[in-house]
Design an enzyme around this catalytic site. Structure first.
Site, PDB file in Angstrom:
ATOM      1  N   ASP A   1      -4.431   7.354   7.999  1.00 20.79           N
ATOM      2  CA  ASP A   1      -5.556   6.500   8.391  1.00 20.79           C
ATOM      3  C   ASP A   1      -5.176   5.433   9.417  1.00 20.79           C
ATOM      4  O   ASP A   1      -5.894   4.461   9.582  1.00 20.79           O
ATOM      5  CB  ASP A   1      -6.150   5.828   7.148  1.00 20.79           C
TER       6      ASP A   1
ATOM      7  N   SER B   1       0.812  -1.225   0.000  1.00 23.50           N
ATOM      8  CA  SER B   1       0.000   0.000   0.000  1.00 23.50           C
ATOM      9  C   SER B   1       0.841   1.268   0.000  1.00 23.50           C
ATOM     10  O   SER B   1       0.360   2.325  -0.412  1.00 23.50           O
ATOM     11  CB  SER B   1      -0.921   0.019   1.219  1.00 23.50           C
TER      12      SER B   1
ATOM     13  N   HIS C   1      -1.246   4.340   6.925  1.00 22.13           N
ATOM     14  CA  HIS C   1      -0.516   4.998   5.830  1.00 22.13           C
ATOM     15  C   HIS C   1      -0.192   6.452   6.143  1.00 22.13           C
ATOM     16  O   HIS C   1      -0.851   7.069   6.969  1.00 22.13           O
ATOM     17  CB  HIS C   1      -1.356   4.907   4.556  1.00 22.13           C
TER      18      HIS C   1
END
Ligand SMILES: *[C@@H]1O[C@H](CO)[C@@H](O)[C@H](O)[C@H]1NC(C)=O
Ligand SMILES: *[C@@H]1O[C@H](CO)[C@@H](O)[C@H](O)[C@H]1NC(C)=O
Ligand SMILES: *[C@@H]1O[C@H](CO)[C@@H](O)[C@H](O)[C@H]1NC(C)=O
Length: 384
Positions: A348, A40, A351
Protein backbone atom coordinates in the site's frame (compact mmCIF):
# COMPACT_ATOMS: atom_id res chain seq x y z
CA UNK A 1 54.55 -37.21 31.68
CA UNK A 2 52.73 -34.96 34.10
CA UNK A 3 52.36 -32.21 31.52
CA UNK A 4 51.30 -34.79 28.94
CA UNK A 5 48.39 -36.05 30.98
CA UNK A 6 47.28 -32.55 31.87
CA UNK A 7 47.31 -31.75 28.16
CA UNK A 8 45.14 -34.78 27.49
CA UNK A 9 42.86 -33.72 30.31
CA UNK A 10 42.63 -30.22 28.90
CA UNK A 11 41.80 -31.58 25.44
CA UNK A 12 39.17 -33.88 26.93
CA UNK A 13 37.66 -31.03 28.93
CA UNK A 14 37.60 -28.92 25.78
CA UNK A 15 35.90 -31.71 23.81
CA UNK A 16 33.29 -32.22 26.52
CA UNK A 17 32.53 -28.52 26.76
CA UNK A 18 32.45 -28.17 22.96
CA UNK A 19 29.95 -30.99 22.65
CA UNK A 20 27.92 -29.43 25.47
CA UNK A 21 27.79 -26.20 23.51
CA UNK A 22 26.78 -27.90 20.26
CA UNK A 23 24.24 -30.04 22.12
CA UNK A 24 22.73 -26.95 23.72
CA UNK A 25 22.66 -25.17 20.40
CA UNK A 26 20.80 -28.00 18.67
CA UNK A 27 18.03 -27.94 21.26
CA UNK A 28 14.92 -26.11 20.22
CA UNK A 29 13.79 -23.54 22.80
CA UNK A 30 10.09 -24.48 22.68
CA UNK A 31 9.00 -20.92 23.34
CA UNK A 32 5.54 -21.14 24.94
CA UNK A 33 4.65 -17.55 24.02
CA UNK A 34 5.69 -14.50 22.00
CA UNK A 35 5.33 -10.94 23.25
CA UNK A 36 5.79 -8.42 20.48
CA UNK A 37 6.52 -4.69 20.54
CA UNK A 38 6.52 -2.64 17.35
CA UNK A 39 4.83 -0.60 14.63
CA UNK A 40 2.74 -1.46 11.57
CA UNK A 41 5.36 -3.93 10.40
CA UNK A 42 4.08 -6.21 13.17
CA UNK A 43 0.66 -4.78 14.16
CA UNK A 44 -1.92 -7.59 14.16
CA UNK A 45 -4.86 -5.40 15.20
CA UNK A 46 -3.80 -2.81 17.78
CA UNK A 47 -4.35 0.39 15.83
CA UNK A 48 -7.42 -1.07 14.12
CA UNK A 49 -9.01 -1.76 17.52
CA UNK A 50 -8.55 1.82 18.66
CA UNK A 51 -8.70 4.03 15.55
CA UNK A 52 -10.80 1.98 13.12
CA UNK A 53 -10.27 -1.21 11.20
CA UNK A 54 -7.80 -1.32 8.33
CA UNK A 55 -10.14 -1.25 5.33
CA UNK A 56 -10.74 -3.86 2.69
CA UNK A 57 -8.84 -4.97 0.56
CA UNK A 58 -6.41 -5.26 3.50
CA UNK A 59 -6.41 -8.90 4.57
CA UNK A 60 -7.90 -10.21 1.32
CA UNK A 61 -5.18 -12.72 0.37
CA UNK A 62 -5.32 -14.76 3.56
CA UNK A 63 -8.02 -13.65 5.99
CA UNK A 64 -10.51 -12.87 3.18
CA UNK A 65 -11.30 -9.55 4.83
CA UNK A 66 -9.82 -6.91 7.13
CA UNK A 67 -7.83 -8.51 9.96
CA UNK A 68 -6.18 -5.58 11.72
CA UNK A 69 -3.11 -5.79 9.55
CA UNK A 70 -1.85 -3.25 7.01
CA UNK A 71 -1.18 -5.94 4.44
CA UNK A 72 -3.08 -8.18 2.06
CA UNK A 73 -2.37 -11.08 4.45
CA UNK A 74 0.14 -12.12 7.04
CA UNK A 75 3.07 -10.24 8.51
CA UNK A 76 6.54 -11.46 9.43
CA UNK A 77 5.35 -11.78 13.07
CA UNK A 78 2.57 -14.12 11.88
CA UNK A 79 5.11 -16.36 10.16
CA UNK A 80 7.26 -16.24 13.31
CA UNK A 81 4.34 -17.37 15.51
CA UNK A 82 3.35 -20.07 13.03
CA UNK A 83 6.86 -21.50 12.73
CA UNK A 84 7.10 -21.69 16.53
CA UNK A 85 3.89 -23.71 16.53
CA UNK A 86 1.91 -20.90 18.18
CA UNK A 87 -1.33 -19.19 17.16
CA UNK A 88 -1.24 -15.77 15.49
CA UNK A 89 -0.83 -13.10 18.16
CA UNK A 90 -3.85 -11.21 19.42
CA UNK A 91 -3.41 -7.47 19.80
CA UNK A 92 -3.36 -6.43 23.45
CA UNK A 93 -5.70 -3.51 22.66
CA UNK A 94 -8.25 -5.71 20.93
CA UNK A 95 -10.97 -6.57 23.45
CA UNK A 96 -13.02 -8.64 21.00
CA UNK A 97 -12.20 -12.32 20.65
CA UNK A 98 -8.60 -12.07 21.80
CA UNK A 99 -6.74 -15.05 23.23
CA UNK A 100 -3.45 -14.37 25.00
CA UNK A 101 -2.58 -17.95 26.02
CA UNK A 102 0.53 -17.92 23.83
CA UNK A 103 1.42 -14.27 23.88
CA UNK A 104 0.25 -10.76 23.16
CA UNK A 105 1.05 -8.11 20.62
CA UNK A 106 1.61 -4.55 21.86
CA UNK A 107 2.55 -3.14 18.44
CA UNK A 108 0.41 -0.52 16.72
CA UNK A 109 0.77 0.95 13.27
CA UNK A 110 2.49 4.32 13.38
CA UNK A 111 4.24 3.63 16.69
CA UNK A 112 7.55 5.27 17.43
CA UNK A 113 10.13 4.48 20.09
CA UNK A 114 10.03 8.03 21.53
CA UNK A 115 6.65 9.57 22.33
CA UNK A 116 5.81 12.21 19.73
CA UNK A 117 4.63 15.73 20.48
CA UNK A 118 1.88 15.51 17.87
CA UNK A 119 -1.50 13.83 17.74
CA UNK A 120 -2.34 11.04 15.31
CA UNK A 121 -4.70 13.48 13.55
CA UNK A 122 -1.84 15.94 13.02
CA UNK A 123 0.94 13.60 11.99
CA UNK A 124 -0.41 10.06 11.59
CA UNK A 125 1.89 8.69 14.26
CA UNK A 126 0.38 6.47 16.93
CA UNK A 127 0.16 7.63 20.55
CA UNK A 128 1.08 4.05 21.51
CA UNK A 129 4.85 4.62 21.49
CA UNK A 130 7.22 1.97 22.83
CA UNK A 131 7.10 3.29 26.43
CA UNK A 132 3.29 3.01 26.34
CA UNK A 133 3.58 -0.54 24.96
CA UNK A 134 5.81 -1.34 27.91
CA UNK A 135 3.24 0.13 30.33
CA UNK A 136 0.65 -2.17 28.79
CA UNK A 137 2.93 -5.18 29.20
CA UNK A 138 3.73 -4.20 32.79
CA UNK A 139 0.01 -4.12 33.56
CA UNK A 140 -0.70 -7.30 31.62
CA UNK A 141 1.78 -9.35 33.67
CA UNK A 142 -0.05 -9.31 37.05
CA UNK A 143 -3.59 -8.77 35.74
CA UNK A 144 -3.38 -11.70 33.32
CA UNK A 145 -2.67 -13.87 36.36
CA UNK A 146 -5.54 -12.43 38.39
CA UNK A 147 -7.83 -13.27 35.45
CA UNK A 148 -6.26 -16.70 34.98
CA UNK A 149 -6.80 -17.54 38.65
CA UNK A 150 -10.51 -16.99 38.26
CA UNK A 151 -10.43 -20.26 36.31
CA UNK A 152 -12.98 -21.36 33.74
CA UNK A 153 -12.68 -19.64 30.38
CA UNK A 154 -10.20 -17.12 31.79
CA UNK A 155 -7.67 -19.88 32.39
CA UNK A 156 -7.89 -20.63 28.67
CA UNK A 157 -7.29 -17.05 27.60
CA UNK A 158 -4.22 -16.02 29.61
CA UNK A 159 -0.59 -17.22 29.66
CA UNK A 160 0.84 -19.24 32.52
CA UNK A 161 2.94 -17.22 34.97
CA UNK A 162 6.03 -19.29 34.24
CA UNK A 163 5.74 -18.66 30.50
CA UNK A 164 6.83 -15.03 30.78
CA UNK A 165 10.42 -16.00 31.51
CA UNK A 166 10.43 -18.69 28.80
CA UNK A 167 8.79 -16.53 26.11
CA UNK A 168 10.39 -14.87 23.13
CA UNK A 169 10.26 -11.06 23.21
CA UNK A 170 10.28 -9.63 19.69
CA UNK A 171 10.85 -6.01 18.67
CA UNK A 172 10.38 -4.31 15.29
CA UNK A 173 10.31 -0.54 15.77
CA UNK A 174 12.28 2.58 14.85
CA UNK A 175 11.29 3.32 11.26
CA UNK A 176 8.67 5.86 12.34
CA UNK A 177 11.08 7.75 14.57
CA UNK A 178 13.13 8.42 11.44
CA UNK A 179 10.18 9.38 9.21
CA UNK A 180 8.65 11.51 12.00
CA UNK A 181 11.78 13.66 11.92
CA UNK A 182 11.93 13.75 8.11
CA UNK A 183 8.23 14.66 7.82
CA UNK A 184 8.84 17.59 10.19
CA UNK A 185 11.25 18.78 7.47
CA UNK A 186 14.35 17.94 9.49
CA UNK A 187 17.49 17.24 7.47
CA UNK A 188 19.03 13.78 7.52
CA UNK A 189 21.80 15.24 9.71
CA UNK A 190 19.22 16.59 12.17
CA UNK A 191 17.50 13.21 12.36
CA UNK A 192 20.84 11.46 12.88
CA UNK A 193 21.50 13.81 15.77
CA UNK A 194 18.48 12.52 17.73
CA UNK A 195 19.01 8.83 16.94
CA UNK A 196 21.18 8.25 20.06
CA UNK A 197 18.29 9.48 22.23
CA UNK A 198 15.88 7.16 20.40
CA UNK A 199 18.23 4.23 20.99
CA UNK A 200 18.59 5.10 24.69
CA UNK A 201 14.80 4.91 24.97
CA UNK A 202 14.85 1.56 23.18
CA UNK A 203 17.52 0.14 25.49
CA UNK A 204 15.54 1.25 28.54
CA UNK A 205 12.50 -0.74 27.43
CA UNK A 206 14.54 -3.91 26.81
CA UNK A 207 15.99 -3.51 30.30
CA UNK A 208 12.52 -2.99 31.80
CA UNK A 209 11.22 -6.16 30.11
CA UNK A 210 14.26 -8.01 31.46
CA UNK A 211 13.55 -6.64 34.94
CA UNK A 212 10.10 -8.27 34.67
CA UNK A 213 11.61 -11.65 33.83
CA UNK A 214 12.02 -11.53 30.03
CA UNK A 215 15.18 -13.33 28.95
CA UNK A 216 15.02 -14.04 25.22
CA UNK A 217 14.98 -11.14 22.79
CA UNK A 218 14.70 -11.13 18.99
CA UNK A 219 15.30 -7.63 17.66
CA UNK A 220 14.63 -6.62 14.05
CA UNK A 221 16.51 -3.66 12.66
CA UNK A 222 14.73 -1.14 10.47
CA UNK A 223 14.13 -1.59 6.74
CA UNK A 224 15.19 0.40 3.67
CA UNK A 225 12.80 3.28 4.26
CA UNK A 226 14.19 5.07 1.17
CA UNK A 227 12.59 2.39 -1.06
CA UNK A 228 9.02 3.00 0.16
CA UNK A 229 6.55 4.96 -2.04
CA UNK A 230 5.19 7.07 0.86
CA UNK A 231 8.69 8.37 1.51
CA UNK A 232 9.70 8.68 -2.17
CA UNK A 233 6.45 10.52 -2.94
CA UNK A 234 6.56 12.91 0.01
CA UNK A 235 10.29 13.64 0.10
CA UNK A 236 11.60 13.78 -3.45
CA UNK A 237 15.40 13.68 -3.73
CA UNK A 238 17.79 14.76 -6.48
CA UNK A 239 18.20 12.28 -9.37
CA UNK A 240 21.81 11.80 -8.26
CA UNK A 241 20.50 10.60 -4.88
CA UNK A 242 18.42 7.78 -6.38
CA UNK A 243 20.17 4.40 -6.59
CA UNK A 244 19.87 1.98 -9.53
CA UNK A 245 16.92 0.23 -7.88
CA UNK A 246 14.94 3.47 -7.55
CA UNK A 247 15.53 4.00 -3.83
CA UNK A 248 16.47 7.28 -2.16
CA UNK A 249 20.04 6.83 -0.96
CA UNK A 250 20.03 9.48 1.81
CA UNK A 251 17.08 7.82 3.58
CA UNK A 252 18.50 4.32 3.21
CA UNK A 253 21.77 5.60 4.64
CA UNK A 254 19.82 7.07 7.53
CA UNK A 255 18.17 3.69 8.16
CA UNK A 256 21.61 2.03 8.11
CA UNK A 257 22.95 4.67 10.49
CA UNK A 258 20.10 3.82 12.87
CA UNK A 259 20.82 0.11 12.41
CA UNK A 260 24.53 0.48 13.25
CA UNK A 261 23.45 2.30 16.42
CA UNK A 262 20.89 -0.40 17.21
CA UNK A 263 23.50 -3.13 16.78
CA UNK A 264 25.82 -1.26 19.12
CA UNK A 265 22.95 -0.86 21.62
CA UNK A 266 22.44 -4.64 21.48
CA UNK A 267 26.13 -5.22 22.25
CA UNK A 268 25.81 -2.91 25.26
CA UNK A 269 22.61 -4.63 26.40
CA UNK A 270 24.36 -8.03 26.33
CA UNK A 271 27.00 -6.65 28.69
CA UNK A 272 24.44 -5.07 31.00
CA UNK A 273 22.11 -8.10 30.94
CA UNK A 274 24.39 -11.16 31.01
CA UNK A 275 21.42 -13.46 31.75
CA UNK A 276 19.68 -12.45 28.50
CA UNK A 277 20.03 -13.98 25.02
CA UNK A 278 19.62 -11.14 22.53
CA UNK A 279 19.50 -11.74 18.78
CA UNK A 280 19.90 -8.83 16.35
CA UNK A 281 18.26 -9.55 13.00
CA UNK A 282 19.25 -7.75 9.79
CA UNK A 283 15.76 -7.37 8.33
CA UNK A 284 17.07 -4.40 6.30
CA UNK A 285 19.16 -6.78 4.23
CA UNK A 286 16.34 -9.31 3.81
CA UNK A 287 13.99 -6.55 2.60
CA UNK A 288 16.57 -4.87 0.37
CA UNK A 289 17.37 -8.25 -1.28
CA UNK A 290 13.79 -8.42 -2.60
CA UNK A 291 14.13 -4.94 -4.12
CA UNK A 292 17.70 -5.23 -5.42
CA UNK A 293 17.46 -8.81 -6.76
CA UNK A 294 13.80 -9.06 -7.79
CA UNK A 295 14.22 -11.92 -10.28
CA UNK A 296 16.02 -14.12 -7.80
CA UNK A 297 13.07 -13.73 -5.42
CA UNK A 298 10.25 -14.10 -7.94
CA UNK A 299 9.37 -10.41 -7.80
CA UNK A 300 7.91 -8.49 -10.76
CA UNK A 301 7.30 -5.12 -9.04
CA UNK A 302 9.91 -4.18 -6.46
CA UNK A 303 9.02 -0.55 -5.65
CA UNK A 304 5.53 0.55 -6.77
CA UNK A 305 2.53 0.07 -4.50
CA UNK A 306 0.11 -2.67 -5.56
CA UNK A 307 -2.87 -1.32 -3.63
CA UNK A 308 -2.76 2.33 -4.61
CA UNK A 309 -3.73 4.86 -7.20
CA UNK A 310 -1.83 7.09 -9.59
CA UNK A 311 1.52 8.76 -9.84
CA UNK A 312 4.97 7.36 -10.39
CA UNK A 313 4.63 4.86 -7.55
CA UNK A 314 0.93 4.04 -7.89
CA UNK A 315 0.62 5.82 -4.57
CA UNK A 316 -1.47 8.80 -3.59
CA UNK A 317 -1.41 9.76 0.11
CA UNK A 318 -4.90 11.27 -0.19
CA UNK A 319 -6.35 8.20 -1.90
CA UNK A 320 -4.95 5.27 0.03
CA UNK A 321 -5.50 1.54 -0.21
CA UNK A 322 -9.20 0.84 0.41
CA UNK A 323 -10.28 4.39 -0.47
CA UNK A 324 -12.97 5.14 -3.01
CA UNK A 325 -12.52 7.06 -6.25
CA UNK A 326 -15.03 8.13 -8.88
CA UNK A 327 -14.08 7.29 -12.45
CA UNK A 328 -16.62 8.35 -15.12
CA UNK A 329 -19.21 8.65 -12.37
CA UNK A 330 -18.55 5.09 -11.18
CA UNK A 331 -17.18 4.41 -7.71
CA UNK A 332 -14.02 2.31 -7.73
CA UNK A 333 -12.16 0.82 -4.78
CA UNK A 334 -8.45 1.71 -4.60
CA UNK A 335 -6.71 -1.64 -4.80
CA UNK A 336 -9.15 -3.33 -7.13
CA UNK A 337 -6.51 -3.26 -9.85
CA UNK A 338 -4.01 -5.01 -7.57
CA UNK A 339 -4.70 -8.43 -9.03
CA UNK A 340 -1.66 -10.46 -8.01
CA UNK A 341 0.06 -9.04 -4.92
CA UNK A 342 2.20 -12.21 -4.74
CA UNK A 343 4.66 -10.78 -7.30
CA UNK A 344 4.77 -7.31 -5.71
CA UNK A 345 6.99 -6.29 -2.80
CA UNK A 346 5.00 -3.28 -1.71
CA UNK A 347 1.35 -3.48 -0.73
CA UNK A 348 0.00 0.00 0.00
CA UNK A 349 2.98 2.32 -0.38
CA UNK A 350 4.05 1.87 3.23
CA UNK A 351 3.87 -1.85 3.97
CA UNK A 352 5.04 -5.09 2.41
CA UNK A 353 2.77 -7.67 0.78
CA UNK A 354 2.17 -11.02 2.45
CA UNK A 355 4.32 -12.64 -0.27
CA UNK A 356 7.20 -10.27 0.54
CA UNK A 357 6.73 -10.86 4.28
CA UNK A 358 7.01 -14.62 3.69
CA UNK A 359 10.18 -14.10 1.63
CA UNK A 360 11.64 -11.89 4.38
CA UNK A 361 10.75 -14.49 7.01
CA UNK A 362 12.24 -17.32 4.94
CA UNK A 363 15.54 -15.45 4.75
CA UNK A 364 15.80 -14.68 8.49
CA UNK A 365 14.34 -17.82 10.10
CA UNK A 366 17.50 -19.93 9.95
CA UNK A 367 19.70 -17.28 11.58
CA UNK A 368 21.75 -16.41 8.50
CA UNK A 369 20.79 -12.72 8.89
CA UNK A 370 21.23 -12.74 12.66
CA UNK A 371 23.92 -11.80 15.11
CA UNK A 372 24.69 -14.22 16.66
CA UNK A 373 23.67 -16.55 13.79
CA UNK A 374 21.08 -18.55 15.75
CA UNK A 375 17.90 -19.81 14.10
CA UNK A 376 14.61 -18.43 15.42
CA UNK A 377 13.67 -21.55 17.35
CA UNK A 378 17.05 -21.57 19.11
CA UNK A 379 17.09 -17.90 20.06
CA UNK A 380 17.15 -18.79 23.78
CA UNK A 381 20.77 -19.93 23.50
CA UNK A 382 23.52 -17.45 24.21
CA UNK A 383 26.47 -17.39 21.83
CA UNK A 384 28.12 -14.23 23.06
C1 LIG B 1 8.87 16.61 22.66
O1 LIG B 1 9.08 17.82 23.38
C2 LIG B 1 9.95 17.70 24.49
C3 LIG B 1 9.95 19.01 25.23
O2 LIG B 1 10.27 20.07 24.37
C4 LIG B 1 11.35 17.28 24.00
O3 LIG B 1 12.22 17.11 25.09
C5 LIG B 1 11.22 15.98 23.22
O4 LIG B 1 12.47 15.61 22.68
C6 LIG B 1 10.20 16.09 22.10
N1 LIG B 1 10.02 14.78 21.50
C7 LIG B 1 10.19 14.56 20.20
C8 LIG B 1 9.98 13.17 19.71
O5 LIG B 1 10.51 15.43 19.40
C1 LIG C 1 -7.05 -19.99 23.41
O1 LIG C 1 -6.06 -20.57 22.61
C2 LIG C 1 -5.54 -21.77 23.13
C3 LIG C 1 -4.41 -22.21 22.22
O2 LIG C 1 -4.75 -22.19 20.89
C4 LIG C 1 -6.66 -22.82 23.20
O3 LIG C 1 -6.15 -24.01 23.75
C5 LIG C 1 -7.77 -22.26 24.06
O4 LIG C 1 -8.85 -23.17 24.08
C6 LIG C 1 -8.25 -20.92 23.55
N1 LIG C 1 -9.22 -20.37 24.47
C7 LIG C 1 -10.51 -20.29 24.19
C8 LIG C 1 -11.39 -19.76 25.26
O5 LIG C 1 -10.97 -20.63 23.11
C1 LIG D 1 7.63 20.96 5.24
O1 LIG D 1 7.93 21.63 4.03
C2 LIG D 1 6.85 21.58 3.09
C3 LIG D 1 7.36 22.18 1.79
O2 LIG D 1 8.03 23.39 2.03
C4 LIG D 1 5.64 22.31 3.66
O3 LIG D 1 4.57 22.26 2.76
C5 LIG D 1 5.24 21.64 4.97
O4 LIG D 1 4.19 22.32 5.58
C6 LIG D 1 6.41 21.55 5.93
N1 LIG D 1 6.02 20.70 7.05
C7 LIG D 1 6.25 21.06 8.33
C8 LIG D 1 5.77 20.08 9.35
O5 LIG D 1 6.82 22.07 8.65
Amino acid sequence: MESHSSTILAVLTLLVSLSAVSLASTNSCNFPAVFNFGDSNSDTGGLSAVFGQARSPHGESFFHGPAGRYCDGRLVIDFIAKSLGLPYLSAYLDSVGSNFTHGANFATAGSTIRPQNTTIQQSGFSPISLNVQYNEFYDFLPRSQVARNRGGVFAQLMPKAEDFSRALYTFDIGQNDLTAGLFLNMSVAQVKAFVPDVLDNFKDVVKYVHSQGGRFFWIHNTGPVGCLPYVLDRLPVLPSEVDRHGCATPFNELAQFFNRGLKHAVVQLRKELPSAAITYVDVYKAKFNLISQPQKHGVKEPIRACCGHGGKYNFNPHLGCGGKIKVHGKEILVGKSCKDPSVWVNWDGVHYTQAANKKIFDQIVDGSFSNPPVPLKMACHKHH
